[in-house]
Design an enzyme around this catalytic site. Structure first.
Site, PDB file in Angstrom:
ATOM      1  CE  LYS A 164      -2.752  -1.218   3.638  1.00 29.66           C
ATOM      2  NZ  LYS A 164      -3.758  -0.974   4.682  1.00 29.66           N
ATOM      3  CE  LYS A 184      -1.794   3.833   4.644  1.00 29.47           C
ATOM      4  NZ  LYS A 184      -2.863   3.850   5.669  1.00 29.47           N
TER       5      LYS A 184
HETATM    6  N1  C2G Z   1     -10.052   6.682   9.088  1.00 28.49           N
HETATM    7  C1  C2G Z   1     -11.022   7.628   9.402  1.00 28.49           C
HETATM    8  N2  C2G Z   1     -10.652   8.918   9.587  1.00 28.49           N
HETATM    9  C2  C2G Z   1      -9.350   9.285   9.476  1.00 28.49           C
HETATM   10  C3  C2G Z   1      -8.356   8.325   9.174  1.00 28.49           C
HETATM   11  C4  C2G Z   1      -8.743   7.010   8.984  1.00 28.49           C
HETATM   12  O1  C2G Z   1     -12.217   7.302   9.501  1.00 28.49           O
HETATM   13  N3  C2G Z   1      -9.029  10.602   9.668  1.00 28.49           N
HETATM   14  C5  C2G Z   1     -10.489   5.297   8.873  1.00 28.49           C
HETATM   15  C6  C2G Z   1     -10.159   4.786   7.468  1.00 28.49           C
HETATM   16  O2  C2G Z   1     -11.161   5.199   6.546  1.00 28.49           O
HETATM   17  C7  C2G Z   1     -10.167   3.275   7.687  1.00 28.49           C
HETATM   18  C8  C2G Z   1      -9.636   3.139   9.130  1.00 28.49           C
HETATM   19  O3  C2G Z   1      -9.802   4.429   9.754  1.00 28.49           O
HETATM   20  O4  C2G Z   1     -11.500   2.778   7.634  1.00 28.49           O
HETATM   21  C9  C2G Z   1      -8.174   2.754   9.173  1.00 28.49           C
HETATM   22  O5  C2G Z   1      -7.443   3.721   8.425  1.00 28.49           O
HETATM   23  P1  C2G Z   1      -5.954   3.314   7.925  1.00 28.49           P
HETATM   24  O6  C2G Z   1      -5.203   2.746   9.059  1.00 28.49           O
HETATM   25  O7  C2G Z   1      -5.410   4.432   7.128  1.00 28.49           O
HETATM   26  O8  C2G Z   1      -6.314   2.086   6.968  1.00 28.49           O
HETATM   27  P2  C2G Z   1      -6.038   1.941   5.413  1.00 28.49           P
HETATM   28  O9  C2G Z   1      -4.593   2.064   5.127  1.00 28.49           O
HETATM   29  O10 C2G Z   1      -6.996   2.794   4.697  1.00 28.49           O
HETATM   30  O11 C2G Z   1      -6.353   0.362   5.210  1.00 28.49           O
HETATM   31  O12 C2G Z   1      -8.064  -3.354   2.842  1.00 28.49           O
HETATM   32  C10 C2G Z   1      -8.343  -2.060   3.350  1.00 28.49           C
HETATM   33  C11 C2G Z   1      -7.111  -1.367   3.836  1.00 28.49           C
HETATM   34  O13 C2G Z   1      -6.332  -2.225   4.648  1.00 28.49           O
HETATM   35  C12 C2G Z   1      -7.510  -0.121   4.618  1.00 28.49           C
END
Ligand code: C2G
Length: 134
Positions: free
Chosen positions: A44, A46
């Protein structure tokens, strides 16, 4: 029992993550969180501050979370929904539409993201703090 499932990296945990998990749990009785492994995150683009084991430990300690499993591939979601008897898949609306293929297996809910906070912003703020001290 209504079972909910969500996925994420959850690095440098912040209130946006917590609000997502709180709202996800409120949709049912049991919330499973699939935490992205370090290897999957590389895919991703990251690189996490905390390794998978620590992120999984932190997420498991959140009162809204009932189970934690690893997320190792993009393709595991259907199997996860079936094996864990999931009723509702939930994720932030930055992913809106991306997981509609799951509608064949469970309800799909995209929740509004929390504005003004992100792991990237946290990392930048920490970097600024460090440069100010030098
Ligand atoms: N999130 C949120 N508000 C933010 C940041 C994140 O609501 N300001 C939510 C994201 O939309 C997600 C969850 O928190 O539903 C986790 O965010 P991340 O750790 O950034 O996850 P991500 O990298 O988007 O991984 O297969 C799906 C992926 O693994 C999602």
């Amino acid at each position: 029992m209504i079972k909910v499932l969500t996925y994420g990296t959850f690095d440098l945990l912040h209130h946006g993550h917590i609000r997502l998990l709180e709202r996800a749990k409120a949709l049912g009785d049991h919330l499973t969180v699939a935490v992205s492994t370090d290897e999957f995150n590389l895919g991703k683009g990251k690189v996490c501050a905390y390794p998978y084991e620590e992120r999984a430990c932190i997420v498991a300690a959140i009162k809204y979370v009932d189970a934690v499993i690893p997320e190792t591939t993009w393709e595991q979601k259907i199997k996860d929904v079936q094996e864990h008897n999931i009723d509702i898949f939930v994720i932030g609306d930055d992913w809106a539409g991306k997981f509609d293929f799951l509608k064949e297996y469970c309800e799909v809910v995209y929740l509004p993201r929390t504005e003004g906070v992100s792991t990237t912003q946290t990392k930048n703020a920490l970097a600024n703090l460090k440069s100010k001290k030098e």
